[in-house]
Design an enzyme around this catalytic site. Structure first.
Site, mmCIF file in Angstrom:
data_model
loop_
_atom_site.group_PDB
_atom_site.id
_atom_site.type_symbol
_atom_site.label_atom_id
_atom_site.label_comp_id
_atom_site.label_asym_id
_atom_site.label_seq_id
_atom_site.Cartn_x
_atom_site.Cartn_y
_atom_site.Cartn_z
ATOM 1 N N LEU D 244 -21.062 -21.959 -13.852
ATOM 2 C CA LEU D 244 -21.544 -20.571 -13.849
ATOM 3 C C LEU D 244 -20.512 -19.578 -13.277
ATOM 4 O O LEU D 244 -20.115 -19.684 -12.125
ATOM 5 C CB LEU D 244 -22.847 -20.492 -13.026
ATOM 6 C CG LEU D 244 -23.516 -19.112 -13.003
ATOM 7 C CD1 LEU D 244 -23.924 -18.672 -14.394
ATOM 8 C CD2 LEU D 244 -24.691 -19.121 -12.055
ATOM 9 N N ASP D 245 -20.111 -18.634 -14.105
ATOM 10 C CA ASP D 245 -19.161 -17.588 -13.692
ATOM 11 C C ASP D 245 -17.833 -18.139 -13.183
ATOM 12 O O ASP D 245 -17.114 -17.467 -12.447
ATOM 13 C CB ASP D 245 -19.779 -16.663 -12.622
ATOM 14 C CG ASP D 245 -20.879 -15.795 -13.208
ATOM 15 O OD1 ASP D 245 -20.920 -15.642 -14.435
ATOM 16 O OD2 ASP D 245 -21.688 -15.262 -12.429
ATOM 17 N N GLU D 246 -17.515 -19.384 -13.568
ATOM 18 C CA GLU D 246 -16.277 -19.992 -13.087
ATOM 19 C C GLU D 246 -15.295 -20.267 -14.226
ATOM 20 O O GLU D 246 -14.329 -20.997 -14.050
ATOM 21 C CB GLU D 246 -16.583 -21.303 -12.347
ATOM 22 C CG GLU D 246 -17.372 -21.139 -11.060
ATOM 23 C CD GLU D 246 -16.510 -20.609 -9.923
ATOM 24 O OE1 GLU D 246 -15.327 -20.992 -9.837
ATOM 25 O OE2 GLU D 246 -17.029 -19.798 -9.131
#
Lengths: 300, 300, 300, 300
Positions: D244-246
């Site tokens: 996530l969001d990485e």
């Protein structure tokens, strides 16, 4: 573009700001100005929310202050506030201006064929970030009509060029009067205004134009900037005076370009800067944040 | 300032870069240039590390390329590489320049009384971020001597003004020859150079000067920028040509100012921009990143 | 580095600012604060030169104001001004602080091995842009000694690490007392301070540290930022509290990086941001421009 | 909004770019790659217009190159070019991708209730600065419908939330297939995608989210940034992965804020950064300027 109910938004804004006032003052600097003004506001029950001041020189210079205040029942008290403030103003030889925030300024936008500045203003207005009544758009071309009318704003086509300048301005003045306009934004309006027009709207006309380091005065500036290989291009927004493009500067900005940028790219980047610089200048004017002193601006 | 052993640093740099070369080319654009050049380098066992190119127009324009490569035994092969490349160059009508990175450029700095640009260059040089041999500083004043000598760099005081310009330049040229100088940086050197001096060091003299939007040409630019209330001030670094301040622009930048900034503040901010703009321009020159084409620069 | 007579400069500054004062106030917001304060200053013949205010909420919020004023014979009147102001302060429940500008703050810089922040502070101090008395530099390493002593500033080497923290801090406190220090700048001082040390210098210790989006908490942040391919790196300067790196933020900034930047390049760029961000934060503190409210700063 | 004939514009673009191709390559670095590739293109009569390369390490690292070229009769030769290039690619163990510029990418935009990113994309698309076919907009709300349909783009309302995620994605996948979508832009689409969805569109989904220094992970980030008094807020655009969001960062930017900015102001400024960061990221993807390597991007 989705129709937004601008009237509802305006009504809400006016309601929320109904007790909010602004006071702009310029006067010879000497001790006691702030004390006198703040005492005055206090006597009317007003609470100062924001205060900015500047002095060109505490000894014999000019003093500038902008105050934003909240005053219970401002609408009812406005006339008396202004009348009473006359005395304070007189004793300090003040130039001053008091405005009720809910009296939203009425703006006319003048545009020719390039629409980037107009579009930015309409966009910001629609999202509620440009608090003004855009009462009409005037153009010497038809290009903007469809966009303007899609925002339910009256569009007036008035042909204009060197030969029919006075005739065109007569029509424009008539409209400006009818619509009771407070501010004229020249959003890439490619016509020169006559001295009498400019004088009639002193410090009420904001213009935008391209700027370079160095300046390329005259024709085809982007072409010449390209040939010279400038690394920055910019834009300047200013009040219009009868010294062409020499009025008090409100805002400026630059963006980087490089050798890969062709004339066409420079123009696109120029358009991007113009639209953001003009919009900032207009916002500051609408928020009564600008005092003009000699040929420069104080932005609070 | 702590004495740093600059000679050790230079030796280390040269050792680490001993096989590193750079190739700068300008020529009429046509298919096959990159193929020919890369094939040539490959034949000598060179690995291309960085490559940048630009064409003013693939049909009939000018093509520019900068290559940085690693070539085993470059020192031994350099002469033969250059000789053989002549053939490739001829078949494409190339202007070209091949440099071995370990042949660090020899720089002379010219300065007058204001030291901010000189100091920034010395600082960057000392921290290892400006890879050059600063072989001397020349000045028409004594202000810089103590600073320069604390860095163990020779300082030469040569009086200069309009009357004794040629005499001064004769001495300067003598020193430039003695020190075998590759690059002259005018770090706020407030003297005009004669056309013959400029021609002798074509595209080897870098200057810095203030820039505004609009330009305030002539005397007291900061005072006039202040009176006009500019919101940005800037600086431009360029190669010196015999068109005063009209040579090819290398780098420009601006910073924001506002009405609170007095003339003195504008000058300080101007100095800050000047020192960073000049330093960037000098770094790009030292790294052979600049190609001059007509009156503009391609920066790779 | 050329020896500059810093004592002469300080004397000149004090003379030129001898009637200049500053007043910082936080209090519950209600009408009449500005009126009361400006009336008070007016009664002492003081002219307000600069005034900035902010309110978290005019209804029941906190009000902040910073005033800079010129008061004839300030040195003679300072004690009585402060005493009398107590009454005004009490009636509005004010937290306040009045300073005479000529009482230049006494600063100690703590540093470890990396000197970029220290050098920037010394540079700005030497050019007169950081108006403070740098009374000593403390370090747990010897790297900075030569630089510091070349500026004729006392350098104190005090070994420090986790095991001998209290012993080291005892020595530091002794020196801070001897030198009567007003502000401690941690210019890349890589030791954690004990809670009792921090409490003894509440809101008087300014730190700088790297910052990224997202944050890379823990070890080797630059390595991890590199692996993640961040496009921006930044720095944050803040007051030190006992929440590690969680004190009130004073200033932040970022710079662009790209895939060509190696870990080493990121660190250099990081150092450049750190030195400018820390210097700005220290300048604002020295100019009494910062009010801390809860865990955030108001910068006037 | 004025109806613009986007189909005419697309046709013009395709015609003007019909011989333009792009080649993106990643492979183990060793001498001869550029020579082989440029020789290959030369044999087909192609002229290289732009070339950018980068190597993580000339000794044993990974080499990346992006070439833009003009090849007579590209449409006719495309298949054979690709087939023949297979051999070059194999001998250097290349990952590669060749695209004909006239095969404009087909984009789907996913949006929820906040429309600022969607509007920016549509605006840039309409002015011709975002060269793609926006084939549909998908939303789990109705807010965007009117805006989208005014641009004559199909709008699909597909309810989505944690409970009906798979059902929603099934419908979305069906549409993505029907419209033959190349790129999915999450323009503030506030739903998490399932791993299987993300895998089906690896490196073809671009997201935008707010970023701060430090990060405020979890709920109400703007509120917490406000409480902490951050001086910068930012945004990050990245490819979506199942971390996530990485995913690999494409672009980031920040803007300054100060203590006067309330939570609402921070959100507005955040929206401004988000729309410009996302638009830049999408433009680079559409121009085949991005190579993903491990968890980072190379932007040429």
């Amino acid at each position: 573009m989705k129709a937004v109910n601008m009237e509802d938004r305006l009504r809400e804004f006016k309601e929320s700001q109904k007790n909010r006032g602004r006071l702009l003052i310029s006067c010879p600097d000497r001790p006691g100005i702030v004390a006198a003004v703040s005492k005055f506001l206090f006597q009317f029950g007003a609470n100062i929310l924001e205060s900015n001041q500047y002095s060109t020189n505490p000894q014999g210079g000019t003093f500038f202050i902008r105050l934003e205040f909240e005053c219970p029942d401002l609408a009812a008290k406005e006339a008396i506030l202004k009348k009473r403030f006359e005395e304070v103003a007189k004793s300090f030889s003040m130039d001053w201006q008091m405005t009720a925030v809910q009296n939203v300024k009425r703006t006319a936008i003048f545009v020719s064929k390039e629409l980037h500045c107009l579009r930015e203003l309409l966009w910001e207005w629609q999202t509620g970030d440009l608090m003004t009544d855009i009462v009409m758009v005037v153009s010497n071309h038809e290009e903007a009509r469809e966009t303007v009318e899609s925002f339910h704003i009256p569009f007036h086509y008035i042909p204009a060029n060197r030969e029919i300048r006075e005739e065109a301005e007569a029509k424009q003045k008539q409209l400006l009067k009818e619509y009771d306009v407070d501010l004229i934004v020249l959003a890439r309006y490619m016509q020169i205004l006559t001295p009498s027009f400019v004088e009639a709207y002193e410090r009420k006309i904001i213009n935008i134009h391209h700027s370079f380091l160095p300046a390329f005065v005259g024709a085809k500036p982007y072409e010449r900037a390209f040939q010279r290989g400038v690394k920055l291009i910019g834009a300047t927004s200013h009040y219009v005076t009868n010294d062409l493009d020499e009025g008090p500067i409100i805002e400026q900005d630059t963006m980087r370009v490089d050798h890969k940028d062709q004339v066409q790219d420079l123009k696109k980047i120029g358009a991007k800067i113009e639209r953001s610089v003009l919009t900032r200048a207009v916002k500051w004017h609408l928020a009564d944040r600008i005092i003009v002193h000699e040929n420069k601006t104080i932005i609070f």
